[in-house]
Design a protein around this motif. Structure first.
Motif, mmCIF file in Angstrom:
data_model
loop_
_atom_site.group_PDB
_atom_site.id
_atom_site.type_symbol
_atom_site.label_atom_id
_atom_site.label_comp_id
_atom_site.label_asym_id
_atom_site.label_seq_id
_atom_site.Cartn_x
_atom_site.Cartn_y
_atom_site.Cartn_z
ATOM 1 N N GLU A 71 -7.934 -10.643 -2.484
ATOM 2 C CA GLU A 71 -8.469 -9.453 -1.818
ATOM 3 C C GLU A 71 -8.045 -8.201 -2.578
ATOM 4 O O GLU A 71 -6.954 -8.132 -3.140
ATOM 5 C CB GLU A 71 -7.916 -9.390 -0.386
ATOM 6 C CG GLU A 71 -8.431 -8.249 0.462
ATOM 7 C CD GLU A 71 -7.779 -8.234 1.845
ATOM 8 O OE1 GLU A 71 -8.107 -7.318 2.631
ATOM 9 O OE2 GLU A 71 -6.947 -9.124 2.139
ATOM 10 N N LYS A 72 -8.947 -7.215 -2.595
ATOM 11 C CA LYS A 72 -8.604 -5.895 -3.123
ATOM 12 C C LYS A 72 -8.297 -4.985 -1.931
ATOM 13 O O LYS A 72 -9.134 -4.789 -1.059
ATOM 14 C CB LYS A 72 -9.762 -5.319 -3.939
ATOM 15 C CG LYS A 72 -9.445 -3.967 -4.580
ATOM 16 C CD LYS A 72 -10.638 -3.452 -5.397
ATOM 17 C CE LYS A 72 -10.330 -2.098 -6.021
ATOM 18 N NZ LYS A 72 -11.490 -1.571 -6.801
ATOM 19 N N TYR A 112 1.404 -9.745 -5.259
ATOM 20 C CA TYR A 112 0.536 -8.569 -5.336
ATOM 21 C C TYR A 112 0.634 -7.956 -6.731
ATOM 22 O O TYR A 112 1.642 -8.112 -7.425
ATOM 23 C CB TYR A 112 0.945 -7.510 -4.301
ATOM 24 C CG TYR A 112 0.820 -7.962 -2.861
ATOM 25 C CD1 TYR A 112 -0.312 -7.650 -2.109
ATOM 26 C CD2 TYR A 112 1.838 -8.700 -2.262
ATOM 27 C CE1 TYR A 112 -0.419 -8.054 -0.786
ATOM 28 C CE2 TYR A 112 1.740 -9.113 -0.946
ATOM 29 C CZ TYR A 112 0.604 -8.784 -0.208
ATOM 30 O OH TYR A 112 0.505 -9.201 1.097
ATOM 31 N N GLU A 113 -0.420 -7.237 -7.070
ATOM 32 C CA GLU A 113 -0.446 -6.581 -8.376
ATOM 33 C C GLU A 113 -1.134 -5.226 -8.239
ATOM 34 O O GLU A 113 -2.191 -5.111 -7.616
ATOM 35 C CB GLU A 113 -1.201 -7.455 -9.379
ATOM 36 C CG GLU A 113 -1.081 -6.978 -10.820
ATOM 37 C CD GLU A 113 -1.643 -8.017 -11.780
ATOM 38 O OE1 GLU A 113 -0.984 -9.073 -11.949
ATOM 39 O OE2 GLU A 113 -2.739 -7.792 -12.318
ATOM 40 N N ARG A 123 0.833 -1.203 0.000
ATOM 41 C CA ARG A 123 0.000 0.000 0.000
ATOM 42 C C ARG A 123 0.874 1.260 0.000
ATOM 43 O O ARG A 123 0.553 2.249 -0.655
ATOM 44 C CB ARG A 123 -0.940 -0.016 1.208
ATOM 45 C CG ARG A 123 -1.992 -1.121 1.141
ATOM 46 C CD ARG A 123 -2.756 -1.252 2.444
ATOM 47 N NE ARG A 123 -3.652 -0.129 2.642
ATOM 48 C CZ ARG A 123 -3.779 0.544 3.785
ATOM 49 N NH1 ARG A 123 -3.020 0.224 4.824
ATOM 50 N NH2 ARG A 123 -4.623 1.541 3.884
ATOM 51 N N ARG A 124 1.988 1.215 0.725
ATOM 52 C CA ARG A 124 2.905 2.366 0.722
ATOM 53 C C ARG A 124 3.623 2.482 -0.619
ATOM 54 O O ARG A 124 3.895 3.584 -1.096
ATOM 55 C CB ARG A 124 3.894 2.265 1.881
ATOM 56 C CG ARG A 124 3.245 2.442 3.231
ATOM 57 C CD ARG A 124 4.140 3.059 4.278
ATOM 58 N NE ARG A 124 3.372 3.321 5.491
ATOM 59 C CZ ARG A 124 2.673 4.428 5.723
ATOM 60 N NH1 ARG A 124 2.684 5.400 4.823
ATOM 61 N NH2 ARG A 124 1.992 4.578 6.831
ATOM 62 N N TYR A 183 -4.283 -5.362 -5.735
ATOM 63 C CA TYR A 183 -4.841 -6.701 -5.590
ATOM 64 C C TYR A 183 -3.837 -7.629 -4.916
ATOM 65 O O TYR A 183 -2.654 -7.655 -5.274
ATOM 66 C CB TYR A 183 -5.228 -7.284 -6.950
ATOM 67 C CG TYR A 183 -6.357 -6.534 -7.622
ATOM 68 C CD1 TYR A 183 -7.680 -6.805 -7.306
ATOM 69 C CD2 TYR A 183 -6.080 -5.530 -8.555
ATOM 70 C CE1 TYR A 183 -8.723 -6.107 -7.908
ATOM 71 C CE2 TYR A 183 -7.108 -4.828 -9.163
ATOM 72 C CZ TYR A 183 -8.429 -5.123 -8.838
ATOM 73 O OH TYR A 183 -9.445 -4.427 -9.422
ATOM 74 N N LYS A 184 -4.328 -8.383 -3.946
ATOM 75 C CA LYS A 184 -3.537 -9.437 -3.308
ATOM 76 C C LYS A 184 -3.921 -10.756 -3.966
ATOM 77 O O LYS A 184 -5.048 -11.235 -3.828
ATOM 78 C CB LYS A 184 -3.815 -9.481 -1.803
ATOM 79 C CG LYS A 184 -2.985 -10.503 -1.063
ATOM 80 C CD LYS A 184 -3.242 -10.421 0.447
ATOM 81 C CE LYS A 184 -2.373 -11.413 1.212
ATOM 82 N NZ LYS A 184 -2.580 -11.303 2.687
ATOM 83 N N LYS A 185 -2.957 -11.350 -4.677
ATOM 84 C CA LYS A 185 -3.257 -12.549 -5.459
ATOM 85 C C LYS A 185 -2.926 -13.834 -4.707
ATOM 86 O O LYS A 185 -3.334 -14.919 -5.110
ATOM 87 C CB LYS A 185 -2.466 -12.509 -6.770
ATOM 88 C CG LYS A 185 -2.816 -11.297 -7.630
ATOM 89 C CD LYS A 185 -1.902 -11.144 -8.827
ATOM 90 C CE LYS A 185 -2.112 -12.252 -9.835
ATOM 91 N NZ LYS A 185 -1.293 -12.047 -11.065
#
Length: 633
Positions: free
Chosen positions: A75-76, A34-35, A9-10, A27-29
């Protein structure tokens, strides 16, 4: 287990600071996957990806960029907004020294024994604390540090502090650090238990950082901010500066950028000032000590003495950072208020410039979005680094982007901007005037260029701070105006700094003498010198004339030569006049002296003297043994 959610996020926030027009989705895949999706990016996406990988993303950070939404994801994640970069201090520290400094500062009452990391899939951090730590505090530490460090396993345990052998200490002290590592160590914020103010500043930061960035706390609410008066930031960390007497005489408060311990004696000798006198100036409220370097490099005994004199007499590095955070938050709020919709305008300019590869328009978009980006980026640096970090996100970055090509020949200009960034931004946060050393002493390779660059930075920050009408009223930079005034007088160098400071308070010289200097500084240089010669000539001639004001002259003159009534009540009326006059004796004395002065000036010049000239000469005569006007060479 290590959770990289907040780290990503940072990273996304930093990406949006580089590309403010970007609309992103996180997005957490899966575990460590992550993407960040860049929605409808108008520019060269491959160039964006390259910039992200080389300048934004940490080297081992498990995140990639894409232009399309992933088909499968767990998760988004919610973004960190520009307006509140603190976000509970989540993922705000990473290295072991940063973690140690964070824990010591956040929990200043806890004795920190050791920190042990257990890397791997089951990432665990053991925090060992002293035996006197209460269980409630240990439980609170575990809960808070989980979100800061991004792991579900934090173990806070008690442990006895082992005695460290002298041989080990000697071996530790003999280790010579790489100069770059030493530089990073000196710039990193730390907690210093031996310095009394350190805990107060740390507690204020961790209790109020979110309120500061959320604009619930402004600079005027900070305990060491002095508004509505003339302040001067005198940076003596790299030079002795000007004679502090002149600064004390022209300003209400001198914020003193303290010299390091090894240069302290040289500084005091140059200023003809003792340690005791410096502490007394702090006690009087005339000087506030500001630390711009690592605390361990200063004279701890002197700092503690200054703090004991007054708790607001020392501003440590974290205190300076609190001021900077509040300044950038206030700056962004005021700028957005002056120009509603300005950031939406900047986004459109970014999109057009990326699409059409228009670098000039891109530079303009950077300029008009600077306050928002600087506020968002500032937390990452001000939370853990000293003033040198200003070079990464301050107004100097705009100048470096605009001027590098045209000023390549000057060579040292990048170095100057970097060195000037911290003090100049801090002076703006303190509402204080500041001049680079080369401007004060007209030294260095390019003092004229240094002055120009410092003025441009100050004007840029002033543009964001004031509305368009206020900014148009500012005909010249505050710094240039004050520098011109400082060149027009000098204090008697043999006088004690305390005598000068007390005279400044007695005669309100920052206001009254400052007005005289300001009126002279507005004139062309030739007329300045003529005016100063006129003043000094009158003062010289006045010294020849005998004083003719007796006590009864003062009383009657102060009473305005009131006619006394006849009759038996005369004595009572005289007593009534005397009672009224003597009850305000100082005002009456000053009025009488000015009337007497006006007569003398008429005798010297053989013409009527204006009230303004009488006021000026009256003050200049009173301060003549302390400070004198001099020609502007």
């Amino acid at each position: 287990m290590y959770y990289a959610d907040d780290e990503i996020r940072r990273t996304d926030l930093e990406l949006r600071c580089w590309y403010p027009e970007l609309e992103t989705e996180i997005y957490k895949k899966g575990m460590f996957r992550y993407e960040i999706r860049c929605v409808d990016y108008a520019g060269d996406f491959e160039l964006l990806r390259k910039t992200f990988e080389q300048k934004i993303r940490k080297i081992a950070s498990p995140v990639t960029l894409s232009q399309v939404r992933p088909v499968e994801y767990e998760e988004k994640l919610e973004q960190i907004p520009f307006e509140n970069p603190v976000q509970g201090f989540r993922a705000s520290v990473s290295t072991e020294p940063e973690v140690r400094a964070f824990v010591e500062a956040k929990y200043s009452d806890v004795e920190l024994i050791d920190i042990v990391h257990h890397p791997g899939v089951d990432y665990t951090v053991d925090i060992f604390v002293g035996n006197k730590t209460d269980p409630e505090t240990m439980k609170e530490m575990e809960s808070f540090l989980k979100q800061v460090l991004g792991t579900d396993t934090i173990r806070v345990q008690k442990k006895e502090r082992k005695e460290v052998s002298k041989e080990f200490e000697n071996e530790k002290e003999s280790v010579v650090l790489d100069p770059f590592i030493q530089f990073l160590d000196n710039n990193s914020l730390g907690y210093h238990r031996e310095l009394a103010y350190s805990a107060e500043e740390a507690d204020y930061w961790f209790s109020n950082a979110e309120a500061i960035y959320g604009n619930q706390i402004s600079r005027s609410d900070l305990p060491y901010f002095r508004d509505g008066q003339k302040n001067f930031f005198m940076d003596c960390s790299v030079s002795e500066g000007l004679d502090i007497r002149n600064a004390l005489f022209l300003y209400d408060t001198v914020y003193l950028g303290m010299p390091m311990e090894k240069y302290l004696d040289s500084f005091l000798s140059y200023q003809r000032m003792t340690r005791k006198e410096l502490i007394e100036l702090v006690d009087m409220g005339k000087v506030v000590i500001v630390l711009t370097g690592a605390e361990k490099r200063y004279d701890a005994a002197l700092l503690n003495d200054a703090y004991q004199a007054t708790s607001l007499g020392v501003v440590g590095r974290r205190g300076a950072n609190i001021l900077m955070a509040s300044y950038f938050s206030d700056l962004e709020k005021r700028y957005a208020g002056h120009f509603p919709g300005i950031y939406d305008c900047a986004k459109e300019m970014y999109r057009f410039s990326r699409k059409n590869q228009d670098n000039n328009l891109l530079m303009t978009a950077d300029l008009i979005s600077f306050p928002l980006r600087a506020k968002a980026r500032s937390f990452e640096y001000l939370n853990k680094d000293g003033l040198l970090s200003l070079t990464a996100f301050g107004a100097n970055t705009m100048l470096q982007e605009m001027l590098t090509d045209s000023l390549k020949e000057t060579g040292d200009f990048d170095l100057f901007l970097g060195a000037c960034a911290g003090p100049l931004h801090l002076s703006m946060a303190l509402n204080a005037s500041y001049f680079p050393v080369s401007m004060l002493k007209e030294q260095g390779k390019n003092p004229g260029t240094d002055m120009c660059l410092a003025e441009i930075m100050e004007q840029m920050l002033s543009f964001y701070w004031y509305n368009k009408d206020q900014f148009a009223y500012l005909q010249e930079s505050r710094n240039t105006k004050d520098l011109d005034q400082l060149k027009l007088f000098e204090c008697e160098p043999s006088l004690s700094v305390l005598d000068v400071a007390k005279s400044a308070d007695d005669w309100h010289t920052p206001d009254l003498f400052g007005k005289i200097l300001e009126s002279i500084a507005r004139l062309p240089v030739k007329e300045q010198n003529e005016k100063i010669r006129e003043y000094n000539h009158l003062l010289f001639e006045l010294a020849k004339l005998p004083s003719g004001t007796s006590v009864i002259d003062m009383i009657m003159t102060g009473a305005g030569y009131l006619p006394l009534p006849d009759g038996a009540s005369t004595a009572m009326n005289v007593l009534d006049i005397l009672r009224k006059v003597l009850s305000d004796q100082e005002d009456m004395k000053e009025l009488a002296e000015k009337k007497e002065l006006k007569k003398k000036l008429k005798k010297i010049d053989r013409k009527e003297t204006s009230s303004e000239m009488v006021e000026d000469i009256y003050l200049l005569d009173k301060i003549y043994r302390v400070a004198r006007l001099k020609s502007n060479s």
